[in-house]
Each structure stands twice: as C-alpha cells, then as structure tokens.
Enzyme design. Sequence first.
Site, PDB file in Angstrom:
ATOM      1  N   ASP A   9      68.798  61.785  39.833  1.00  0.00           N
ATOM      2  CA  ASP A   9      69.325  61.170  38.625  1.00  0.00           C
ATOM      3  C   ASP A   9      70.253  60.042  39.099  1.00  0.00           C
ATOM      4  O   ASP A   9      70.688  60.036  40.248  1.00  0.00           O
ATOM      5  CB  ASP A   9      70.104  62.242  37.849  1.00  0.00           C
ATOM      6  CG  ASP A   9      70.849  61.680  36.662  1.00  0.00           C
ATOM      7  OD1 ASP A   9      70.226  60.946  35.881  1.00  0.00           O
ATOM      8  OD2 ASP A   9      72.049  61.969  36.534  1.00  0.00           O
ATOM      9  N   LEU A  10      70.556  59.086  38.251  1.00  0.00           N
ATOM     10  CA  LEU A  10      71.395  57.956  38.694  1.00  0.00           C
ATOM     11  C   LEU A  10      72.857  58.148  38.286  1.00  0.00           C
ATOM     12  O   LEU A  10      73.750  58.342  39.114  1.00  0.00           O
ATOM     13  CB  LEU A  10      70.837  56.657  38.097  1.00  0.00           C
ATOM     14  CG  LEU A  10      71.609  55.399  38.479  1.00  0.00           C
ATOM     15  CD1 LEU A  10      71.449  55.062  39.955  1.00  0.00           C
ATOM     16  CD2 LEU A  10      71.148  54.215  37.637  1.00  0.00           C
ATOM     17  N   ASP A  11      73.060  58.090  36.970  1.00  0.00           N
ATOM     18  CA  ASP A  11      74.411  58.101  36.435  1.00  0.00           C
ATOM     19  C   ASP A  11      75.035  59.480  36.641  1.00  0.00           C
ATOM     20  O   ASP A  11      74.529  60.473  36.120  1.00  0.00           O
ATOM     21  CB  ASP A  11      74.318  57.751  34.945  1.00  0.00           C
ATOM     22  CG  ASP A  11      75.622  57.885  34.221  1.00  0.00           C
ATOM     23  OD1 ASP A  11      76.676  57.712  34.856  1.00  0.00           O
ATOM     24  OD2 ASP A  11      75.584  58.161  33.013  1.00  0.00           O
ATOM     25  N   THR A  17      78.399  55.570  36.648  1.00  0.00           N
ATOM     26  CA  THR A  17      78.318  54.623  35.532  1.00  0.00           C
ATOM     27  C   THR A  17      78.689  55.293  34.203  1.00  0.00           C
ATOM     28  O   THR A  17      78.860  54.596  33.206  1.00  0.00           O
ATOM     29  CB  THR A  17      76.908  54.001  35.456  1.00  0.00           C
ATOM     30  OG1 THR A  17      75.959  54.969  35.898  1.00  0.00           O
ATOM     31  CG2 THR A  17      76.802  52.771  36.330  1.00  0.00           C
ATOM     32  N   LYS A  45      75.705  62.392  28.399  1.00  0.00           N
ATOM     33  CA  LYS A  45      75.170  62.318  29.761  1.00  0.00           C
ATOM     34  C   LYS A  45      73.676  62.590  29.789  1.00  0.00           C
ATOM     35  O   LYS A  45      73.220  63.613  29.299  1.00  0.00           O
ATOM     36  CB  LYS A  45      75.904  63.307  30.670  1.00  0.00           C
ATOM     37  CG  LYS A  45      77.330  62.895  30.942  1.00  0.00           C
ATOM     38  CD  LYS A  45      77.965  63.784  31.990  1.00  0.00           C
ATOM     39  CE  LYS A  45      79.412  63.377  32.210  1.00  0.00           C
ATOM     40  NZ  LYS A  45      80.117  64.364  33.046  1.00  0.00           N
ATOM     41  N   GLY A  46      72.948  61.657  30.384  1.00  0.00           N
ATOM     42  CA  GLY A  46      71.527  61.851  30.628  1.00  0.00           C
ATOM     43  C   GLY A  46      70.630  61.593  29.429  1.00  0.00           C
ATOM     44  O   GLY A  46      69.420  61.576  29.577  1.00  0.00           O
ATOM     45  N   ARG A  49      69.585  55.865  25.173  1.00  0.00           N
ATOM     46  CA  ARG A  49      70.522  54.989  24.453  1.00  0.00           C
ATOM     47  C   ARG A  49      70.523  55.290  22.943  1.00  0.00           C
ATOM     48  O   ARG A  49      71.582  55.412  22.331  1.00  0.00           O
ATOM     49  CB  ARG A  49      70.131  53.528  24.700  1.00  0.00           C
ATOM     50  CG  ARG A  49      71.198  52.539  24.318  1.00  0.00           C
ATOM     51  CD  ARG A  49      70.749  51.118  24.628  1.00  0.00           C
ATOM     52  NE  ARG A  49      70.335  50.949  26.023  1.00  0.00           N
ATOM     53  CZ  ARG A  49      69.675  49.898  26.491  1.00  0.00           C
ATOM     54  NH1 ARG A  49      69.359  48.902  25.680  1.00  0.00           N
ATOM     55  NH2 ARG A  49      69.326  49.822  27.762  1.00  0.00           N
ATOM     56  N   SER A 115      65.808  58.313  36.234  1.00  0.00           N
ATOM     57  CA  SER A 115      66.972  58.026  35.381  1.00  0.00           C
ATOM     58  C   SER A 115      66.534  57.603  33.993  1.00  0.00           C
ATOM     59  O   SER A 115      65.564  56.861  33.839  1.00  0.00           O
ATOM     60  CB  SER A 115      67.793  56.894  36.009  1.00  0.00           C
ATOM     61  OG  SER A 115      68.738  56.413  35.086  1.00  0.00           O
ATOM     62  N   ALA A 116      67.306  58.042  32.993  1.00  0.00           N
ATOM     63  CA  ALA A 116      67.043  57.627  31.611  1.00  0.00           C
ATOM     64  C   ALA A 116      67.432  56.176  31.374  1.00  0.00           C
ATOM     65  O   ALA A 116      67.031  55.570  30.384  1.00  0.00           O
ATOM     66  CB  ALA A 116      67.851  58.522  30.663  1.00  0.00           C
ATOM     67  N   SER A 117      68.216  55.601  32.286  1.00  0.00           N
ATOM     68  CA  SER A 117      68.785  54.279  32.011  1.00  0.00           C
ATOM     69  C   SER A 117      67.784  53.148  32.209  1.00  0.00           C
ATOM     70  O   SER A 117      67.115  53.066  33.236  1.00  0.00           O
ATOM     71  CB  SER A 117      69.988  54.022  32.921  1.00  0.00           C
ATOM     72  OG  SER A 117      70.452  52.707  32.697  1.00  0.00           O
ATOM     73  N   LYS A 146      64.985  62.735  28.533  1.00  0.00           N
ATOM     74  CA  LYS A 146      65.402  64.085  28.907  1.00  0.00           C
ATOM     75  C   LYS A 146      65.981  64.762  27.667  1.00  0.00           C
ATOM     76  O   LYS A 146      66.638  64.079  26.887  1.00  0.00           O
ATOM     77  CB  LYS A 146      66.480  64.028  29.997  1.00  0.00           C
ATOM     78  CG  LYS A 146      66.051  63.335  31.293  1.00  0.00           C
ATOM     79  CD  LYS A 146      67.259  63.106  32.193  1.00  0.00           C
ATOM     80  CE  LYS A 146      66.906  62.190  33.354  1.00  0.00           C
ATOM     81  NZ  LYS A 146      68.077  61.815  34.171  1.00  0.00           N
ATOM     82  N   GLU A 170      70.819  66.568  39.525  1.00  0.00           N
ATOM     83  CA  GLU A 170      71.228  66.205  38.153  1.00  0.00           C
ATOM     84  C   GLU A 170      72.676  66.576  37.847  1.00  0.00           C
ATOM     85  O   GLU A 170      73.161  67.595  38.333  1.00  0.00           O
ATOM     86  CB  GLU A 170      70.359  66.975  37.150  1.00  0.00           C
ATOM     87  CG  GLU A 170      69.287  66.176  36.476  1.00  0.00           C
ATOM     88  CD  GLU A 170      69.766  65.074  35.543  1.00  0.00           C
ATOM     89  OE1 GLU A 170      70.946  65.038  35.176  1.00  0.00           O
ATOM     90  OE2 GLU A 170      68.943  64.229  35.183  1.00  0.00           O
ATOM     91  N   ASP A 171      73.323  65.761  37.012  1.00  0.00           N
ATOM     92  CA  ASP A 171      74.686  66.098  36.571  1.00  0.00           C
ATOM     93  C   ASP A 171      74.728  66.478  35.094  1.00  0.00           C
ATOM     94  O   ASP A 171      75.797  66.839  34.597  1.00  0.00           O
ATOM     95  CB  ASP A 171      75.644  64.910  36.778  1.00  0.00           C
ATOM     96  CG  ASP A 171      75.379  63.797  35.793  1.00  0.00           C
ATOM     97  OD1 ASP A 171      74.194  63.462  35.580  1.00  0.00           O
ATOM     98  OD2 ASP A 171      76.344  63.262  35.220  1.00  0.00           O
TER      99      ASP A 171
END
Length: 215
Positions: A9-11, A17, A45-46, A49, A115-117, A146, A170-171
Amino acid sequence: MNKKAVIFDLDGVVVNTAKYHYLAWKKLAAELGFVFDESHNEKLKGVSRMESLRIVLDAGEIKGLSDEEKQSLADRKNSYYLDMISTLDESEILPGITEFICKLKDERYKIALGSASKSGRMILEKVGLAQQFDIIVDGNRVEQAKPNPQVFTVGADLLGIPYGSCIVIEDAAAGVEAAVACGMKCIGVGSADILCRANIVVADTRGLLGIQMPI
Ligand code: B16
Ligand code: MG
C-alpha cells in the site's frame, strides 16, 4: 524457486501522505462551514476519493448534493492535496522502508504497489522509489476501491503470481479486508485492534525489518 510478491500500500506504508489528505479535506470542510477533526480520519484511510468525500459530507451533515457538485468538491480537495504534496521528496519515505525493499529484492520477492490513490505513481516518482517497483497499480488502473481486492489482484495477475504467494502490507482496515478477501497474506502496520485480520501486525514501518515473512 516459486515466484512470490510483496504488494505495498502507499499512503501510511511507503509515505505518510495521510496527513496531507487529512489537511486537504479539513480545508474543504472549513470552506463548507464545519470542522473536520482527526476523530474521523481513520475512516478515510485506504478508501477512494469519492468514498472519502461521502464520509466527510456525512461528518458535516451535508445532504442533497448533485453528482456534479460532489465531483467539483472532490476535484477541489484534490487540487489542495496536489499543492500540499508538490514538494514531496525522499525525506517523506517512512522509516525502514527503503532498507526493507532492498532486503526483499535480495530475497527475490517481486515488488508491487497496490494503492487506491490516483496520484500513486507520481508520488513514488517524487520520492525516488518508482524504479524499485516491478509493477505499479494505483487508482487509475482499477474501478473497484478497497475493500474490493481488485487493486491487489491486478498487480498479482500482471506479475503472473498466484494470490496465495503474495503478501500485502497495509495500514488500513479496508486494505486488510481486501487482502484477506483474495487469499493473500497480510502484514498490518499500525494498531493490532484495527488491523486484527492481518497475519502479522507491526506498530510502525521500522518493525517490518524484524519480522519473519509469512511466505
Ligand atoms: P487520491 P492508499 C489512499 O491511498 C488514501 O489512504 C486515501 O485516504 C485516499 O482517499 C485514496 O488513496 C485516494 O487517493 O484522492 O489521491 O486518488 O492508502 O490506498 O495508498
Ligand atoms: Mg494506506
């Protein structure tokens, strides 16, 4: 040796971020006339948008907006977010992540982003990590957010690696659910209470260097 992959995962895992997403939503909320505080932040989170916008509007009890109005608010928040991350650099990589990726590569894991971003690839490029990833799947490549596992299965499929040979880091609870749903292993970064369905949970990214990998 069978191929195996680690999907990041990214963020909240590679870079923090989340604080910029939060500040951008908070700015939008203030313009709409309400205070958006950190008590709502975990839920963002995750998630995508538009789902984040729904959560923010719910918190402000704002109802009855048209799809066009919602899109325009989401675009406005994203422009604040992009301004805030315009100066992002390698100093924002979370502690231990660069070393952890090197260790995984030495151990012959493939490295993927899930990532979802929609800014996922751009962020990896800004912090100088894009070249380390064999495959980058971000919010531009998937339709389902997600906890739907699509953002992870697309990466595994492109790498040709069975889901059972993939480990997701994942966070967010939504991301852990997504990994579990498609039969991947999962390492949670954060609170063991929130990420209770992960195979292993570490309190922060430094902890990743000390774990025994599940596969
Ligand atoms: P964007 P991740 C997620 O990133 C964030 O955690 C979430 O807060 C955000 O709404 C989502 O990306 C979409 O981001 O607005 O940039 O497309 O944790 O999946 O890396
Ligand atoms: Mg995350």
